[in-house]
Design an enzyme around this catalytic site. Structure first.
Site, PDB file in Angstrom:
ATOM      1  NE  ARG A  19      28.071  23.867  -0.758  1.00 14.33           N
ATOM      2  CZ  ARG A  19      28.957  23.978  -1.753  1.00 14.33           C
ATOM      3  NH1 ARG A  19      29.367  25.162  -2.174  1.00 14.33           N
ATOM      4  NH2 ARG A  19      29.428  22.898  -2.318  1.00 14.33           N
ATOM      5  CG  ASN A  76      -3.445  -7.936  19.692  1.00 18.36           C
ATOM      6  OD1 ASN A  76      -2.565  -7.619  20.492  1.00 18.36           O
ATOM      7  ND2 ASN A  76      -3.244  -8.729  18.645  1.00 18.36           N
ATOM      8  NE  ARG A  84      -2.336  -1.968   3.131  1.00 17.32           N
ATOM      9  CZ  ARG A  84      -2.794  -2.230   4.352  1.00 17.32           C
ATOM     10  NH1 ARG A  84      -3.873  -1.628   4.805  1.00 17.32           N
ATOM     11  NH2 ARG A  84      -2.160  -3.087   5.129  1.00 17.32           N
TER      12      ARG A  84
END
Ligand code: UD1
Ligand code: CA
Length: 466
Positions: free
Chosen positions: A336, A176, A19
């Site tokens: 950076r 559960n 999915r």
């Protein structure tokens, strides 16, 4: 006192995760700076597991990621192929379990924390309790396995949605959560007896509950509903992300950090007290922020280590770099990788650094590029200074001595050294070393032509009249 029984954990992650509609295995999807599977694995270790066994369907990426993060001796990866249900997955997992007690978790429940598991594990200390299950009360329990009890309130079984027999069972709100603790020996026995007698023809781990409830007490430990949120698709992933970021903000607030609005602080980021994190800030990876430092609106820090009382003004981007105490950056600075901005240094707007050390008290306040450079203490880099570190083939170093002054709009062509307290005239192109205390000027000399502008103007005016 008797020695505490050893604990192993099994994390089930052999599901296909279809999915997610992704090339990447579901449990490797990133969430707030970690992969999904790291959350239950970390929770298991934090809850006291000495070993974690992860059941996968054989993707080498998962094995590599887990071994890199936790080390080979604490992690065992076993393969379940084909996936025939959670009970079958636990049977495969048990083949690698070495300890007296076993914790079982699912790989796609990232909101689970160690604190959600302590009660579950402690339930096994009660004599006669060989299995404990984590449960939650849901307003809408549809889809979950229901915890069924007898008249006396003792747990008798967990029944899956598709196998529920009547409306009374369907109305049960206690579900559960899919996390269990068990005495390993009893678990082995019960798992070996599992049969695929159910609506889906799978080996259900939940059938172990009914089996063990026949001979001993099964403890149901109620936890928070949030902890069991499982990620099956990208909508679940987004929900989990929102909840986790909210949780991370709360955790830092409780620890004495002012965190505004929607700041996104990854799991694993460290922030000292009295720091202030502005709205829209993203703190990622292994970022650490020192006490009293302000990271203002919109800044993005990735694996950045910032000292105390520093000011990171709005919209700075800092990656894999260090910033010292009292330093000031931005707004709009770009630091950076492999940059070190030392204490009390200033990096102003539109200044970019890369693999550069800007030493104590040095300043580059506006519009500059400093790459592969070492800027000495208290040096001053004028607006528009460019370090030309790359000649199209290799990158080279620029070294600027302490107290040096680089005039605005200069280019320093690497490799080059500017001596201590030297002065580079504005607009210079420097391709030779400058000695200590010297003045270097590398630009065309100015020529003034008296009356020339006036003469030109008159000439043009005369031409127009004709
Ligand atoms: C399971 C429980 C259900 C509980 C719910 C909580 C069972 C039979 N049911 O249902 O009682 O309310 O979780 O979310 O356990 N997996 C494997 N191998 C397999 C099958 C699954 O490793 O063969 C893994 C999956 O990757 C996943 C986990 O086990 O991480 C749970 O499997 P899933 O099929 O999602 O169980 P549910 O139907 O949600
Ligand atoms: Ca599920």
């Amino acid at each position: 006192m008797a020695k505490k029984p050893g604990l192993s954990a099994i994390v089930l992650a052999a599901g296909k995760g279809t999915r997610m509609k992704s090339q990447l295995p579901k449990v490797l999807h990133p969430l707030c700076g970690r992969t999904l599977v790291e959350y239950p694995v970390t929770a298991a270790f934090e809850a006291g597991a000495e070993q974690v066994v992860v059941v996968t369907s054989g993707q080498p990426e998962i094995t590599q990621a887990l071994e890199a993060r936790y080390g080979k001796d604490r992690i065992a990866v076993v393969v379940q192929d084909p996936p025939r249900g959670t009970g079958d997955a636990v049977r495969v997992g048990l083949s690698a379990v070495q300890h007296e007690r076993t914790l079982i978790l699912y790989g796609d429940t990232p909101l689970l924390r160690a604190q959600d598991l302590t009660g579950l594990i402690a339930a096994l200390d009660v004599p006669g309790q060989e299995l404990s299950i984590l449960t939650a009360l849901l307003d809408n329990p549809f889809g979950y396995g229901r915890v069924l009890r007898d008249a006396a309130g003792a747990v008798t079984e967990v029944c899956e949605q598709k196998d529920l027999r009547n409306d009374a069972e369907r109305a049960v709100r206690e579900v559960n959560a899919g996390m269990y603790a068990a005495v390993t020996e009893n678990l082995r026995g019960a798992v070996a007896e599992l049969k695929p007698n159910n609506a889906q023809g799978e080996y259900y781990l939940t059938d172990v509950v009914a089996a063990l409830a026949k001979t001993s007490r099964v403890a149901a430990v109620q936890g928070e509903a949030e902890a069991l949120l499982g990620v099956n698709d990208r909508a679940d992933l987004a929900r989990a992300e929102d909840l986790l970021y909210a949780r991370n903000r709360e955790q830092h607030r409780k620890a004495g950090v002012t965190v505004h609005g929607d700041a996104r602080i990854d799991s694993g980021v460290e922030i000292a007290t009295d720091a202030e994190i502005g709205p829209g800030v993203c703190l990622r990876g292994k970022t650490r922020i020192g006490a009293g430092t302000v990271v203002d609106v919109g800044s993005v820090l990735v694996d950045a280590v910032i000292g105390e009382r520093a000011a990171i003004k709005p919209y700075c981007v800092i990656s894999e770099s260090q910033v010292g105490d009292g330093a000031q950056l931005g707004p709009f600075a770009h630091v950076r990788p492999e940059s070190v901005i030392e204490a009390d240094a200033h990096i102003g707007n539109f200044v970019e650094t890369k693999k550069t050390r800007v030493r104590r008290g040095a300043k580059a306040n506006h519009l500059a590029y400093l790459g592969d450079a070492d800027v000495g203490e208290r040096a001053n880099i004028g607006a528009g200074t460019i370090v030309c570190n790359y000649d199209g083939f290799v990158k080279r170093q620029t070294i600027i001595g302490e107290g040096a002054f680089i005039g605005s709009d200069s280019q320093l062509i690497a490799p080059v050294r500017i001596g201590k307290n030297a002065y580079v005239g504005t607009g210079s192109t420097i391709n030779q070393d400058v000695p200590e205390d010297a003045l270097a000027i590398g630009r065309a000399r100015q020529v003034n032509k008296p009356e020339y502008a006036k003469m030109l103007r008159e000439k043009l005016a005369a031409a127009k009249k004709k």
